[in-house]
Design an enzyme around this catalytic site. Sequence first.
Site, PDB file in Angstrom:
ATOM      1  N   THR A   1      65.745  80.239  93.076  1.00 33.62           N
ATOM      2  CA  THR A   1      66.360  79.438  92.016  1.00 33.62           C
ATOM      3  C   THR A   1      66.933  80.294  90.897  1.00 33.62           C
ATOM      4  O   THR A   1      67.973  79.968  90.318  1.00 33.62           O
ATOM      5  CB  THR A   1      65.319  78.463  91.445  1.00 33.62           C
ATOM      6  OG1 THR A   1      64.142  79.197  91.057  1.00 33.62           O
ATOM      7  CG2 THR A   1      64.935  77.408  92.477  1.00 33.62           C
TER       8      THR A   1
ATOM      9  N   ARG B   1      61.002  70.807 105.137  1.00 33.02           N
ATOM     10  CA  ARG B   1      59.902  69.849 105.303  1.00 33.02           C
ATOM     11  C   ARG B   1      60.374  68.455 105.689  1.00 33.02           C
ATOM     12  O   ARG B   1      59.582  67.632 106.153  1.00 33.02           O
ATOM     13  CB  ARG B   1      59.063  69.787 104.016  1.00 33.02           C
ATOM     14  CG  ARG B   1      58.080  70.940 103.889  1.00 33.02           C
ATOM     15  CD  ARG B   1      57.189  70.795 102.679  1.00 33.02           C
ATOM     16  NE  ARG B   1      57.871  71.193 101.458  1.00 33.02           N
ATOM     17  CZ  ARG B   1      57.349  71.091 100.242  1.00 33.02           C
ATOM     18  NH1 ARG B   1      56.141  70.578 100.083  1.00 33.02           N
ATOM     19  NH2 ARG B   1      58.029  71.485  99.187  1.00 33.02           N
TER      20      ARG B   1
ATOM     21  N   ASN C   1      90.877  21.699 111.569  1.00 35.19           N
ATOM     22  CA  ASN C   1      89.547  21.538 112.152  1.00 35.19           C
ATOM     23  C   ASN C   1      89.539  22.238 113.496  1.00 35.19           C
ATOM     24  O   ASN C   1      90.167  21.777 114.446  1.00 35.19           O
ATOM     25  CB  ASN C   1      89.215  20.056 112.308  1.00 35.19           C
ATOM     26  CG  ASN C   1      87.777  19.849 112.790  1.00 35.19           C
ATOM     27  OD1 ASN C   1      86.959  20.754 112.693  1.00 35.19           O
ATOM     28  ND2 ASN C   1      87.489  18.673 113.304  1.00 35.19           N
TER      29      ASN C   1
ATOM     30  N   LEU D   1      71.116  72.659  91.420  1.00 35.96           N
ATOM     31  CA  LEU D   1      70.770  73.593  92.492  1.00 35.96           C
ATOM     32  C   LEU D   1      70.647  72.825  93.813  1.00 35.96           C
ATOM     33  O   LEU D   1      69.686  72.088  94.013  1.00 35.96           O
ATOM     34  CB  LEU D   1      69.476  74.325  92.159  1.00 35.96           C
ATOM     35  CG  LEU D   1      69.432  74.986  90.767  1.00 35.96           C
ATOM     36  CD1 LEU D   1      68.131  75.745  90.581  1.00 35.96           C
ATOM     37  CD2 LEU D   1      70.632  75.894  90.550  1.00 35.96           C
TER      38      LEU D   1
ATOM     39  N   TYR E   1      96.950  38.079 121.990  1.00 37.33           N
ATOM     40  CA  TYR E   1      97.422  39.441 122.212  1.00 37.33           C
ATOM     41  C   TYR E   1      98.048  39.510 123.598  1.00 37.33           C
ATOM     42  O   TYR E   1      97.423  39.135 124.596  1.00 37.33           O
ATOM     43  CB  TYR E   1      96.235  40.406 122.105  1.00 37.33           C
ATOM     44  CG  TYR E   1      96.579  41.862 122.309  1.00 37.33           C
ATOM     45  CD1 TYR E   1      97.566  42.483 121.541  1.00 37.33           C
ATOM     46  CD2 TYR E   1      95.906  42.621 123.269  1.00 37.33           C
ATOM     47  CE1 TYR E   1      97.864  43.826 121.722  1.00 37.33           C
ATOM     48  CE2 TYR E   1      96.201  43.963 123.451  1.00 37.33           C
ATOM     49  CZ  TYR E   1      97.185  44.560 122.682  1.00 37.33           C
ATOM     50  OH  TYR E   1      97.485  45.883 122.859  1.00 37.33           O
TER      51      TYR E   1
ATOM     52  N   ARG F   1      83.545  39.909 110.711  1.00 39.32           N
ATOM     53  CA  ARG F   1      83.926  41.312 110.825  1.00 39.32           C
ATOM     54  C   ARG F   1      84.970  41.629 109.760  1.00 39.32           C
ATOM     55  O   ARG F   1      85.391  40.745 109.023  1.00 39.32           O
ATOM     56  CB  ARG F   1      84.416  41.584 112.243  1.00 39.32           C
ATOM     57  CG  ARG F   1      83.295  41.509 113.279  1.00 39.32           C
ATOM     58  CD  ARG F   1      83.825  41.318 114.691  1.00 39.32           C
ATOM     59  NE  ARG F   1      84.672  42.404 115.130  1.00 39.32           N
ATOM     60  CZ  ARG F   1      85.362  42.388 116.277  1.00 39.32           C
ATOM     61  NH1 ARG F   1      85.289  41.312 117.075  1.00 39.32           N
ATOM     62  NH2 ARG F   1      86.115  43.405 116.621  1.00 39.32           N
TER      63      ARG F   1
ATOM     64  N   GLN G   1      76.111  79.976  97.042  1.00 37.84           N
ATOM     65  CA  GLN G   1      75.011  80.939  96.952  1.00 37.84           C
ATOM     66  C   GLN G   1      74.727  81.467  98.350  1.00 37.84           C
ATOM     67  O   GLN G   1      74.184  80.760  99.196  1.00 37.84           O
ATOM     68  CB  GLN G   1      73.752  80.288  96.369  1.00 37.84           C
ATOM     69  CG  GLN G   1      72.594  81.270  96.198  1.00 37.84           C
ATOM     70  CD  GLN G   1      71.272  80.585  95.876  1.00 37.84           C
ATOM     71  OE1 GLN G   1      71.135  79.370  96.037  1.00 37.84           O
ATOM     72  NE2 GLN G   1      70.283  81.360  95.426  1.00 37.84           N
TER      73      GLN G   1
ATOM     74  N   ALA H   1      71.469  74.240  97.152  1.00 36.72           N
ATOM     75  CA  ALA H   1      71.786  75.150  98.255  1.00 36.72           C
ATOM     76  C   ALA H   1      70.780  75.107  99.395  1.00 36.72           C
ATOM     77  O   ALA H   1      71.068  75.592 100.488  1.00 36.72           O
ATOM     78  CB  ALA H   1      71.889  76.584  97.724  1.00 36.72           C
TER      79      ALA H   1
ATOM     80  N   ASN I   1      60.676  66.000  99.093  1.00 36.28           N
ATOM     81  CA  ASN I   1      60.356  67.065 100.042  1.00 36.28           C
ATOM     82  C   ASN I   1      60.001  66.537 101.426  1.00 36.28           C
ATOM     83  O   ASN I   1      60.060  67.281 102.403  1.00 36.28           O
ATOM     84  CB  ASN I   1      59.197  67.908  99.507  1.00 36.28           C
ATOM     85  CG  ASN I   1      59.596  68.701  98.277  1.00 36.28           C
ATOM     86  OD1 ASN I   1      60.668  69.302  98.240  1.00 36.28           O
ATOM     87  ND2 ASN I   1      58.757  68.687  97.259  1.00 36.28           N
TER      88      ASN I   1
END
Length: 419
Positions: A82, A18, A380, A11, A390, A336, A76, A13, A230
């Site tokens: 429930t 809270r 080295n 369940l 680039y 990276r 639902q 849905a 919760n």
Amino acid sequence: MSNNDLAIVILAAGKGTRLKSSLAKVLHRAGGRTLVEQMVRACDPLKARETVVVVGHQAEQVAAVVEPLGATTILQQPQDGTGHAVLVAKRALGRAKYAVVLPGDAPLVRTETLKALITAHRNGNAAATILSAVLADPAGYGRVVRKSETLVSAIVEESQLTDEQREINEINSAIYCFTLEKLWPALGQVKPNNKHRELYLTDAIAVLNAKGETVLAQVAEDAREVLGCNTRADLAEVDRIFRERKRAALMDDGVTIQLPETVLIDPEVTAGEDTVIEAVVQLLGKTKIGARCTIRTGSVLTDAVLGDDVTVEPHCVVAQSRLDEGVIIGPFARLRPDNHLKAGARIGNFVELKKSTIGEGTKAMHLSYLGDAKIGTKSNIGAGTITCNYDGFHKYPDFDREQSFYRQRYGAGRARARR
């Protein structure tokens, strides 16, 4: 035990108001996965004929998590409790004889506990079997009221407890096993006689009992398994327990973890024997660590693959990179994504790599940036080296062709910067 006659209903849905979040409750994370993914994975080894996840709030996002795991989603709408959620799933359960019904926010439940629940249900020829737990402080939970040592008469919500019932410390986990031919008529008799005007699955227990059907309760061995999420504090506690379990599993497999309560490890991480993980380390994603490695304080590894005898010095960050046998990096190195450091390579302090291949035995010890580079063996790289390869249109990653010239002119394998 064949489970071809068993279905799973999760369940998922609800919104989870809270938590005070724009994200649906079951999409919050604990133990390195979303709550609903943890639930589906706990149920998967049961090999049920169907796993149905009832969705509602942020249905598409929840479906995107569970459908790749083999679950079917049922919408639902509106979300009328429930009991209504289980009725919505009725058609999807097909010819299943039994169903295990679980909330989407109780991710600590173990497969072994669910197996014990199903076995107790079958052996007891029950219409319903509740997974319960005994808590020292049951405040906030509905209580399981028994009419004998084995049989249950009702589940009573905390707001409706009598003074005598408040002394009961056996609580309802909201995890059940039902015999479906008994459940459907009972749900048909449940009325929305509550302030929310919803159909509650717990009311079906009282209906079954009134009909003289057998209702049992199976007590979970570890009460922590029934913890729901919760509040943010609940999420933090559930996450802590997941992490504790993972660290314990690695230590059982021969890994040393120093100050384990400070180390965060995701569920799919693996590590070989005699590896040492120092304090305040994070091992995330699908990181795989070989044998006899050392991961020192403050390092964070995400989707990294380490061979045997690798050393990660303090305060390194490694993402989606491969470090072969005997590699040493750090301290304060940053890798990276998409690097490959071949055997015996050495990356020192304040060196950053990105999409680079570092040859066997090559060293870059100080204050360098090597990006989109392929560097040969036993080179080295001098302090302060930056690859500027680039030209505005193309990358030029290969430094091997002119390596011998630069060895003669600048020293062993010092890489030329291209513009």
